[in-house]
Every structure is written in structure tokens, then in C-alpha cells.
Design an enzyme around this catalytic site. Structure first.
Site, PDB file in Angstrom:
ATOM      1  N   ASP A   1       3.115   6.903   5.877  1.00  0.00           N
ATOM      2  CA  ASP A   1       3.372   6.114   7.087  1.00  0.00           C
ATOM      3  C   ASP A   1       3.342   6.955   8.367  1.00  0.00           C
ATOM      4  OD1 ASP A   1       3.825   4.048   5.296  1.00  0.00           O
ATOM      5  OD2 ASP A   1       6.005   4.293   5.326  1.00  0.00           O
TER       6      ASP A   1
ATOM      7  N   ARG B   1     -17.465 -14.266  10.486  1.00  0.00           N
ATOM      8  CA  ARG B   1     -16.068 -14.559  10.170  1.00  0.00           C
ATOM      9  C   ARG B   1     -15.094 -13.620  10.885  1.00  0.00           C
ATOM     10  NH1 ARG B   1     -16.775 -15.294   3.665  1.00  0.00           N
ATOM     11  NH2 ARG B   1     -16.660 -17.554   3.649  1.00  0.00           N
TER      12      ARG B   1
ATOM     13  N   ARG C   1     -10.675 -14.861   6.877  1.00  0.00           N
ATOM     14  CA  ARG C   1     -10.304 -14.370   5.552  1.00  0.00           C
ATOM     15  C   ARG C   1      -9.345 -13.193   5.735  1.00  0.00           C
ATOM     16  NH1 ARG C   1     -12.574 -18.401   4.585  1.00  0.00           N
ATOM     17  NH2 ARG C   1     -14.179 -18.831   3.022  1.00  0.00           N
TER      18      ARG C   1
ATOM     19  N   HIS D   1      -1.254  -0.892  -2.147  1.00  0.00           N
ATOM     20  CA  HIS D   1      -1.067   0.452  -2.703  1.00  0.00           C
ATOM     21  C   HIS D   1      -2.362   1.228  -2.905  1.00  0.00           C
ATOM     22  CE1 HIS D   1       2.756  -1.513  -3.322  1.00  0.00           C
ATOM     23  NE2 HIS D   1       3.284  -0.311  -3.381  1.00  0.00           N
TER      24      HIS D   1
ATOM     25  N   ARG E   1      -2.321   4.439  -1.217  1.00  0.00           N
ATOM     26  CA  ARG E   1      -1.543   5.579  -1.714  1.00  0.00           C
ATOM     27  C   ARG E   1      -2.160   6.216  -2.943  1.00  0.00           C
ATOM     28  NH1 ARG E   1       4.390   3.148  -1.713  1.00  0.00           N
ATOM     29  NH2 ARG E   1       4.245   3.676  -3.913  1.00  0.00           N
TER      30      ARG E   1
HETATM   31  O1  F6P Z   1       6.662   4.278   2.734  1.00  0.00           O
HETATM   32  C1  F6P Z   1       5.457   4.198   2.061  1.00  0.00           C
HETATM   33  C2  F6P Z   1       5.113   2.794   1.699  1.00  0.00           C
HETATM   34  O2  F6P Z   1       3.851   2.803   1.069  1.00  0.00           O
HETATM   35  C3  F6P Z   1       5.155   1.806   2.860  1.00  0.00           C
HETATM   36  O3  F6P Z   1       4.018   1.910   3.686  1.00  0.00           O
HETATM   37  C4  F6P Z   1       5.294   0.500   2.133  1.00  0.00           C
HETATM   38  O4  F6P Z   1       5.907  -0.479   2.928  1.00  0.00           O
HETATM   39  C5  F6P Z   1       6.188   0.872   0.984  1.00  0.00           C
HETATM   40  O5  F6P Z   1       6.053   2.251   0.788  1.00  0.00           O
HETATM   41  C6  F6P Z   1       5.855   0.155  -0.297  1.00  0.00           C
HETATM   42  O6  F6P Z   1       6.805   0.520  -1.233  1.00  0.00           O
HETATM   43  P1  F6P Z   1       6.708   0.148  -2.783  1.00  0.00           P
HETATM   44  O7  F6P Z   1       5.838   1.191  -3.428  1.00  0.00           O
HETATM   45  O8  F6P Z   1       8.122   0.237  -3.239  1.00  0.00           O
HETATM   46  O9  F6P Z   1       6.126  -1.206  -2.902  1.00  0.00           O
END
Ligand code: F6P
Length: 364
Positions: free
Chosen positions: A142, A177, A282, A288, A291
Site C-alpha cells: 500500500d 466502454r 464494466r 490479491h 500481491r
Molecule cells: O495491506 C495490504 C492489503 O493488500 C490491502 O491493500 C488490502 O486492503 C488488504 O491487505 C487485504 O487483506 P486480506 O489479505 O486480509 O484480504
């Protein structure tokens, strides 16, 4: 033999493994240090029997480009709020921090390196106040942690969000769109802002700048000529309308203290329809995916530097502090300073001004 314990805590983040590897490699240069890793943040210590891994050069070989964390992680519970099931089936939490500190002493742990975001560093500070030799390493996609210019994982998340904008552009242009892309960031709009500039979005909605739906509509109309055109809107999960609320929910998961940000894109689609938007819309929630996977070179480098610095702080006895990047230096700052501040996008910052300069509307 001296012992340092590593823990990866909170949400996972690309670059965690590169930090672990760097600590182990740097420690191996000292003759009398052993590195251990607690599995699933501090759960590995709190569990009976405990679950701790010995980390040596062999264990960490080649992990620097792998996403996730070989130690596993959790953003539930922790030593100060350990979930316990009551006899009536409900859950409550107990403080097991003193017990954990005693257990660490018994295990001969001389120092703890806690790699995590704001919540995890609050735990680091509270443990430091109990006399534990703790060092924090900042981690979050973040980019909202104060006193460090950046954290590893953030650039990878921006890259993934940017590539998603790129992909949406081709389908949006083909179908004339509007596409709404929801990205992470909790109460900050760093990922949304940076991916909007990099990807060339038309509209960027972030928590720090509440939007006016009429202004959003104005920018949309400016992009369509006789129903032909397309618009990319990047919305941060914590964005809200002027005088409106963020879209959040309590997950009800036991021990999960965070509120879940969810539904910003869907809410915006409804708001646009209510405002009479005549074009197809849309939405995509990136979630995730931001990440996961391989960390960018930038994040691997930052993570490696953080790991080396963290171990050197152990040698120097700089406990109660967190590693920080303050360009051009990798330095250390008191944990106290980290947990009492938050890093927000400033509306009058150069990046916001320059984004406006290339036509990005913040809906204000
Ligand atoms: O803080 C990192 C983060 O990926 C945020 O951007 C997001 O809101 C949160 O964690 C999601 O958390 P979880 O993995 O518990 O769903």
C-alpha cells in the site's frame, strides 16, 4: 551461539523472501549467529508445540525471486489478541505477550526481526516496550507507512495494476466502454495514482480526494463523441464520494482485526448509472493478484537492502527501531515514529498536479 528470530506478519507482499534470504546471508558472515524463523508470524512461537524453522544458506538459496513467504504469514490474532473459543461457541481474545516473551527467552532468542506493515509494527513496538529486542522491517504493497520513502512490494503492485490498465484499454477501446478498475491501498491512493499515470487512465479516484460524481461524468462525456470513445477509471478500494462513505465490511473472521475494503468499483458503477451515464460500463476488481507472483527487480533490491540492514541493526543493538529507506540512505527510525503516522497522497503534490497535467481527473 547468538540467535535471531525472523517473523513475516500481516498480508504477504512480493519481496518477503528476499528479506529473509538477505538476513540469513548477512548473518552467515558472522561466526556465532543462528537465524530461526517463526512459522505464520508469531503463531509459530505461540503454538504448542512451537513451529520454528532453522534458516541457513541452503534453506534460503534461490528464494529472492519467489513471491509469498517461505515462513507463511497471517493477519489474524497475534500475541496481544490471541483468539480463544469460549464454551458457548463464541470467540474472544487473550493477551499472551508476556508468555511469548518468556518463551523466547527460554529458547535463547537474542533478537527478533519482525517484517510487517503498520499493524505488525504496532506489535513490534508493544513487544519492545516489554523489553524484547525487536527490530522492524517495513512491508506493504500500500506504501502507506510513514518515515520510509517506500516499501518493497509496492512497485510490483503498481506494475501489476498498470499492466491491468494496459489490458483494459484494448478491450475498452474495442467496445467503446467505460472500465472501472478497483485496486488495493486501504486508506491511501498510491497504487491507484501511480498506475493511473503509468497506464494513462482518464479518471483516478482515491481516498484522499473525495469525488463528485458530476465531475466524473464531465470527464466521461469529454471522452465520447457520438457514443464513440472509451474511459478507464482506476478507483482505490478506499475511495469515497464527497460526503459519502468508504465501502467496507466486517468479514466476521475470527481474530481478523482489519475491516475489509470491498465494493468500491461496484458502488461507482451504480453511482454512474444513477447519474444517467449512457455508455456501457464494466468493472474489474484486481484484488490479491496485486500481491502475488515474482517481485520486480526494484523490490528485490530494496528487500535485500532491508534484510542486510536489519541484521546489522541487531549487531549494533538498535532495538525498538525499524529499517527505513530515506533516499538515498537505508537507515533506521524509532518504531514509535512509524506507528503514530500514516503516509497519504497529498492533493498538492507534484505527482497529482502532473497527473492533472496529462488530463487525469480526480473527480473534484
Ligand atoms: O495491506 C495490504 C492489503 O493488500 C490491502 O491493500 C488490502 O486492503 C488488504 O491487505 C487485504 O487483506 P486480506 O489479505 O486480509 O484480504
Amino acid at each position: 551461539m547468538n540467535r535471531v528470530l525472523l517473523a513475516t506478519a500481516g498480508g504477504d507482499c512480493p519481496g518477503l523472501n528476499a528479506v529473509i534470504r538477505a538476513v540469513v546471508k548477512r548473518a552467515s558472515k558472522e561466526r556465532d549467529w543462528e537465524v530461526l524463523g517463526s512459522v505464520q508470524a508469531f503463531n509459530g512461537i505461540l503454538w504448542e508445540p512451537s513451529e520454528v524453522k532453522v534458516l541457513d544458506e541452503h534453506t534460503v538459496s534461490g528464494i529472492h525471486f519467489k513471491g509469498g513467504t517461505i515462513l507463511e504469514t497471517t493477519n489474524k490474532g497475534g500475541p496481544f489478541a490471541w483468539p480463544v473459543k469460549n464454551t458457548d461457541g463464541t470467540w474472544s481474545t487473550v493477551d499472551r505477550s508476556d508468555e511469548m516473551v518468556r518463551k523466547l527467552q527460554y529458547m535463547g532468542i537474542d533478537a527478533v526481526i519482525n517484517i510487517g506493515g503498520d499493524g505488525s509494527q504496532r506489535i513490534s513496538q508493544a513487544l519492545a516496550e516489554k523489553g524484547l529486542n525487536v527490530i522492524g522491517v517495513p512491508k506493504t504493497i500500500d506504501n502507506d507507512l510513514a518515515v520510509t520513502d517506500s516499501t518493497f512490494g509496492y512497485q510490483t503492485a503498481v506494475q501489476i495494476a498498470t499492466e491491468s490498465v494496459d489490458k483494459l484499454v484494448t478491450t475498452a477501446a474495442s467496445h467503446n466502454r467505460i472500465f472501472v478498475l478497483e485496486v488495493m491501498g486501504r486508506d491511501t491512493g498510491w497504487i491507484a495514482l501511480n498506475s493511473s499515470v503509468a497506464g494513462g487512465a482518464e479518471i483516478c479516484l482515491i481516498p484522499e480526494i473525495p469525488y463528485d460524481i458530476d465531475k466524473v461524468m464531465e470527464r466521461i462525456y469529454s471522452r465520447f463523441r457520438k457514443d464513440r470513445g472509451f474511459v478507464i477509471i482506476v478507483i482505490a478500494e478506499g475511495a469515497k464520494r464527497k460526503h459519502g462513505e468508504q465501502s467496507k465490511e466486517d468479514t466476521g473472521e475470527v481474530g481478523y482485526a482489519n475491516v475489509k475494503y470491498s465494493g468500491a468499483a461496484a458502488r461507482l458503477v451504480d453511482e454512474l448509472k444513477e447519474a444517467g451515464c449512457p455508455y456501457d460500463i464494466r468493472s474489474t476488481v484486481l484484488g490479491h493478484l496485486q500481491r502475488g507472483g515474482v517481485p520486480l527487480a526494484y523490490d528485490r533490491i530494496l528487500a535485500t537492502q532491508f534484510g542486510v540492514k536489519a541484521f546489522e541493526m541487531v549487531l549494533e543493538g538498535k532495538f525498538g527501531e525499524m529499517v527505513a529507506y530515506q533516499h538515498p540512505n537505508i537507515t533506521s527510525v524509532p518504531l514509535e515514529d512509524v506507528i503514530t503516522q500514516h503516509k497519504y497522497v497529498e492533493e498538492d503534490s507534484d505527482l497529482v498536479k502532473n497527473a492533472k497535467g496529462v488530463g487525469i481527473s480526480f473527480g473534484n
